[in-house]
Write a protein that holds these residues in place. Sequence first.
Motif, PDB file in Angstrom:
ATOM      1  N   PHE A  54       0.464  -1.685  -0.071  1.00  0.00           N
ATOM      2  CA  PHE A  54      -0.020   0.148  -0.384  1.00  0.00           C
ATOM      3  C   PHE A  54       0.875   1.279   0.250  1.00  0.00           C
ATOM      4  O   PHE A  54       2.267   1.395   0.419  1.00  0.00           O
ATOM      5  N   ASP A  55       0.374   2.410  -0.040  1.00  0.00           N
ATOM      6  CA  ASP A  55       1.290   3.939  -0.366  1.00  0.00           C
ATOM      7  C   ASP A  55       0.589   4.412   0.231  1.00  0.00           C
ATOM      8  O   ASP A  55      -0.479   4.870   1.129  1.00  0.00           O
ATOM      9  N   LEU A  56       2.157   3.825   1.496  1.00  0.00           N
ATOM     10  CA  LEU A  56       1.666   4.636   3.105  1.00  0.00           C
ATOM     11  C   LEU A  56       1.832   6.495   3.211  1.00  0.00           C
ATOM     12  O   LEU A  56       2.036   6.270   4.867  1.00  0.00           O
ATOM     13  N   THR A  57       2.406   6.833   1.981  1.00  0.00           N
ATOM     14  CA  THR A  57       1.930   8.249   1.965  1.00  0.00           C
ATOM     15  C   THR A  57       0.363   9.135   1.824  1.00  0.00           C
ATOM     16  O   THR A  57       1.068   9.739   2.584  1.00  0.00           O
ATOM     17  N   LYS A  58      -0.098   7.818   1.623  1.00  0.00           N
ATOM     18  CA  LYS A  58      -1.675   8.253   1.694  1.00  0.00           C
ATOM     19  C   LYS A  58      -2.330   8.599   2.735  1.00  0.00           C
ATOM     20  O   LYS A  58      -1.601   7.354   3.915  1.00  0.00           O
ATOM     21  N   PRO A  59      -2.920   9.223   3.835  1.00  0.00           N
ATOM     22  CA  PRO A  59      -3.409   9.429   4.738  1.00  0.00           C
ATOM     23  C   PRO A  59      -4.742   7.784   5.045  1.00  0.00           C
ATOM     24  O   PRO A  59      -4.749   6.430   4.062  1.00  0.00           O
ATOM     25  N   VAL A  60      -3.812   6.985   5.863  1.00  0.00           N
ATOM     26  CA  VAL A  60      -3.880   5.759   6.497  1.00  0.00           C
ATOM     27  C   VAL A  60      -3.723   5.386   7.780  1.00  0.00           C
ATOM     28  O   VAL A  60      -3.356   5.617   8.712  1.00  0.00           O
ATOM     29  N   TYR A  61      -5.479   4.898   8.096  1.00  0.00           N
ATOM     30  CA  TYR A  61      -5.270   4.773   9.816  1.00  0.00           C
ATOM     31  C   TYR A  61      -6.107   3.839  10.412  1.00  0.00           C
ATOM     32  O   TYR A  61      -6.135   2.374   9.469  1.00  0.00           O
ATOM     33  N   SER A  62      -5.418   2.861  11.730  1.00  0.00           N
ATOM     34  CA  SER A  62      -6.303   1.761  12.642  1.00  0.00           C
ATOM     35  C   SER A  62      -6.079   2.052  13.608  1.00  0.00           C
ATOM     36  O   SER A  62      -6.250   3.110  14.554  1.00  0.00           O
ATOM     37  N   THR A  63      -7.203   1.630  14.135  1.00  0.00           N
ATOM     38  CA  THR A  63      -7.889   1.219  15.257  1.00  0.00           C
ATOM     39  C   THR A  63      -6.918   0.490  16.360  1.00  0.00           C
ATOM     40  O   THR A  63      -7.786  -0.108  17.394  1.00  0.00           O
ATOM     41  N   ILE A  64      -6.664  -0.136  15.523  1.00  0.00           N
ATOM     42  CA  ILE A  64      -5.683  -0.968  16.429  1.00  0.00           C
ATOM     43  C   ILE A  64      -4.524  -0.584  17.728  1.00  0.00           C
ATOM     44  O   ILE A  64      -3.497   0.253  17.163  1.00  0.00           O
ATOM     45  N   ALA A  65      -4.891  -0.759  19.160  1.00  0.00           N
ATOM     46  CA  ALA A  65      -4.247   0.570  19.726  1.00  0.00           C
ATOM     47  C   ALA A  65      -2.453  -0.703  19.534  1.00  0.00           C
ATOM     48  O   ALA A  65      -1.064   0.180  19.428  1.00  0.00           O
ATOM     49  N   ALA A  66      -2.325  -1.617  18.715  1.00  0.00           N
ATOM     50  CA  ALA A  66      -0.777  -2.160  17.972  1.00  0.00           C
ATOM     51  C   ALA A  66      -0.461  -1.219  17.512  1.00  0.00           C
ATOM     52  O   ALA A  66       0.920  -1.812  16.510  1.00  0.00           O
ATOM     53  N   LEU A  67      -0.825  -0.779  16.449  1.00  0.00           N
ATOM     54  CA  LEU A  67      -0.655  -0.259  15.086  1.00  0.00           C
ATOM     55  C   LEU A  67      -1.001   1.482  15.145  1.00  0.00           C
ATOM     56  O   LEU A  67      -1.392   2.245  14.328  1.00  0.00           O
ATOM     57  N   PRO A  68       0.107   2.173  16.800  1.00  0.00           N
ATOM     58  CA  PRO A  68      -0.453   3.194  17.081  1.00  0.00           C
ATOM     59  C   PRO A  68       0.568   4.621  15.946  1.00  0.00           C
ATOM     60  O   PRO A  68      -0.179   5.349  15.131  1.00  0.00           O
ATOM     61  N   GLU A  69       1.117   3.725  14.682  1.00  0.00           N
ATOM     62  CA  GLU A  69       1.601   4.889  14.095  1.00  0.00           C
ATOM     63  C   GLU A  69      -0.006   5.305  13.169  1.00  0.00           C
ATOM     64  O   GLU A  69       0.375   6.966  12.239  1.00  0.00           O
ATOM     65  N   PHE A  70      -0.731   5.153  12.792  1.00  0.00           N
ATOM     66  CA  PHE A  70      -1.741   4.753  12.449  1.00  0.00           C
ATOM     67  C   PHE A  70      -2.899   5.218  12.853  1.00  0.00           C
ATOM     68  O   PHE A  70      -3.790   5.624  12.252  1.00  0.00           O
ATOM     69  N   ALA A  71      -3.040   5.022  13.876  1.00  0.00           N
ATOM     70  CA  ALA A  71      -4.061   6.447  14.890  1.00  0.00           C
ATOM     71  C   ALA A  71      -4.619   7.239  14.342  1.00  0.00           C
ATOM     72  O   ALA A  71      -3.862   8.482  13.959  1.00  0.00           O
ATOM     73  N   LEU A  72      -5.919   7.252  14.837  1.00  0.00           N
ATOM     74  CA  LEU A  72      -7.427   8.465  14.014  1.00  0.00           C
ATOM     75  C   LEU A  72      -7.131   9.299  15.170  1.00  0.00           C
ATOM     76  O   LEU A  72      -8.347   8.780  16.167  1.00  0.00           O
ATOM     77  N   ARG A  73      -6.650  10.650  15.685  1.00  0.00           N
ATOM     78  CA  ARG A  73      -6.517  11.350  16.194  1.00  0.00           C
ATOM     79  C   ARG A  73      -8.224  11.558  17.062  1.00  0.00           C
ATOM     80  O   ARG A  73      -8.397  12.609  15.023  1.00  0.00           O
ATOM     81  N   PRO A  74      -8.722  11.788  17.128  1.00  0.00           N
ATOM     82  CA  PRO A  74      -9.938  12.353  17.713  1.00  0.00           C
ATOM     83  C   PRO A  74      -9.840  14.219  17.066  1.00  0.00           C
ATOM     84  O   PRO A  74      -8.733  14.762  17.559  1.00  0.00           O
ATOM     85  N   GLY A  75     -10.646  14.843  16.523  1.00  0.00           N
ATOM     86  CA  GLY A  75     -10.480  15.670  16.348  1.00  0.00           C
ATOM     87  C   GLY A  75      -9.342  15.931  14.594  1.00  0.00           C
ATOM     88  O   GLY A  75      -9.234  17.410  14.383  1.00  0.00           O
ATOM     89  N   SER A  76      -9.024  15.110  14.534  1.00  0.00           N
ATOM     90  CA  SER A  76      -7.935  15.482  13.263  1.00  0.00           C
ATOM     91  C   SER A  76      -9.045  15.816  11.292  1.00  0.00           C
ATOM     92  O   SER A  76      -9.005  15.844  10.639  1.00  0.00           O
ATOM     93  N   TYR A  77     -10.623  15.575  11.893  1.00  0.00           N
ATOM     94  CA  TYR A  77     -11.262  15.288  11.061  1.00  0.00           C
ATOM     95  C   TYR A  77     -12.058  15.991  11.597  1.00  0.00           C
ATOM     96  O   TYR A  77     -12.741  15.615  13.186  1.00  0.00           O
TER      97      TYR A  77
END
Lengths: 460, 204
Positions: free
Chosen positions: B67-90
Amino acid sequence: MSKTAKDHAGLAADFNKDPERVSWHDETLWWVRAKRDKAAQGIPEWEALRETASGIKAHTLSNLSAYLEAFEKAAIANGAIVHWAADAAEHNEIVLSLLRKAKADRMMKSKSMLTEECHLNDFLKARGVETIDTDLGERIVQLLDEPPSHIVLPAIHRKKEEIGVLFHKHLDTPEGSADPQLLTHAARLNLRDVFLTRNVALTGVNFAIAETGEFVVCTNEGNADMGAHLADIHIAAMGIEKLIPKREHLGFFLRLLTRSATGQPITTYSSHFKKPRAGQELHIILVDNGRSVQLGREDFRSSLKCIRCGACMNTCPVYRRSGGHSYHTAVAGPIGSILAPNLDMEKYADLPFASTLCGSCTNVCPVKIDIHEQLYKWRQVIVKNGYSGKLKTASMKGMAFVLSKPRVFNFSGKAGRWVLKHAPFIVNNALNPWYKQRDMPEPPAESFHQWYSKNRGKRS
Amino acid sequence: MSSSRDNILKAVAANQPELLPLPQLPQFAAYFDIPLLKFRDVLEGIGATVLSVSGYADIRNHLATHFDLTKPVYSTIAALPEFALRPGSYSRPQDLHNVELIILPAEFGVAENGAVWITDEALPERALPFIPEHLAVVIAEDAILANMHEAYLQIGQRDYGWAAFIAGPSKTADIEQSLVLGAHGPRSMTVFLLKMSGSNPDPS
């Protein structure tokens, strides 16, 4: 619904003007039927699933008033707003009032045969509201200004080349392109914009659960979810017969529905809507529109078990060769032909006759509705009520007279054999549709009765 | 109380037949030997990619190469914190329309039809499984149930706002019955079967 006054036979004749299309339509639907067979035969407990699902629906219909009240109570407790519509007009007015309250003049809609039955799109259009159908097949027929011809495969009567021309005109696809991949992608991009900009989403309902007040919507495209999860207002329109008592009953119906419809093990999405999301309004419209009347018709009551899989259409030798539009009603095919006369016996008097009574519909029905037997029973009700057309009524009365008088019967047989032998043009003419694409066999020299008396009668 | 409500209920009560009993619900054992293998076969048959992984390092490797990880990629899984969807980011779910990939945990899968069960209990937006170009789901290998009856037994009387069975990528065959993946929802679905001891991935 049809702009003409043609009956099923007349509309089927129109469809049959293009034999290649008829063959393609016939073979494609038979292929879908074959996929259904493969899926059903892969499940050893298939017949037990049908039996149980049919029994759950029979029980639900026998206690429907209590289940409706239970559903309403649970749905309100979940935060939904419940509306009741006695008929199509009231349903349409409720939708319009919700749109007016939201100051919305645009709506997105996922597949709902109920709104087709109520002619919602036309009603809203006349009042300045634009509705966009988001299911690809429904979008195609909407752009063609046609109704769907099949409840599961709305544009099955159209060839990809025709859709290419349509999308070139409306979605700016390259001229002459008929590649399904390219055309689908163009629709995805176009409808993505609709999803992002419309504020009101209407969906249908596949199953509603009395005990929890939730409802389930099944799609492959994800269009119901895209609409419902983005819009501030979600309107779910459902016939009152969509209820089942408990959540665990979904296990039976979801196993049957898509395997019967397309041969898939399940739709891509089976969404359970229970509560509105934060800040969203969820409206549920419970629609009667003749269903409570059908519930009172003992012979036709079980038609309300229908889960709208379309298997009876795919298998029907008449539907496959006459096309969905020949039924001039929202739900075509065998099931539509036993539902429609309940709504308007005169207008749909032709439909129960649009069948060979072969019984294939009954054999594939996942909830075991005795469809072909109901078609036969409707014929009798229609003739008794004088809606069968003068020619058909007269010939049926003549037939009844002949069959009830042995001497007349014997004479008629003789006369018939004489006519077929010596003056076939008397019956084989343009006035007798039986002779379209058919010839009569050589008439036998004697009747069975005469043959029996001569050969066997004396010995006994 | 609308009068239509009362009229409909009255008409239904008058016209419904004598009460018929609710049938006994039969129990069905799996008609296949190994649910995990059936789950994989069915899911692949409906257009998903299924991968057995032994940990999140495997998942990260696969994501980075596919996948093209330079594009927006999100996850709700705690073990993948780099993709966390922060509240307030949308601010509205519509703002997520350009998301390339969403990686979600699934509670269980169903072998007979390849569906995974996702609820909004661990989902900040219900649109998340539908709006991205691609969907990935992480599910514990030992969380595969045989059939839909087992699935509803597991769900029981649970309360949720919204929940769904999802089986494969979004698709349509509305043009001449030609199957096209990627109708309105994700164009692909990747299912990671997690072999790790312990069970389901924790939502963040």
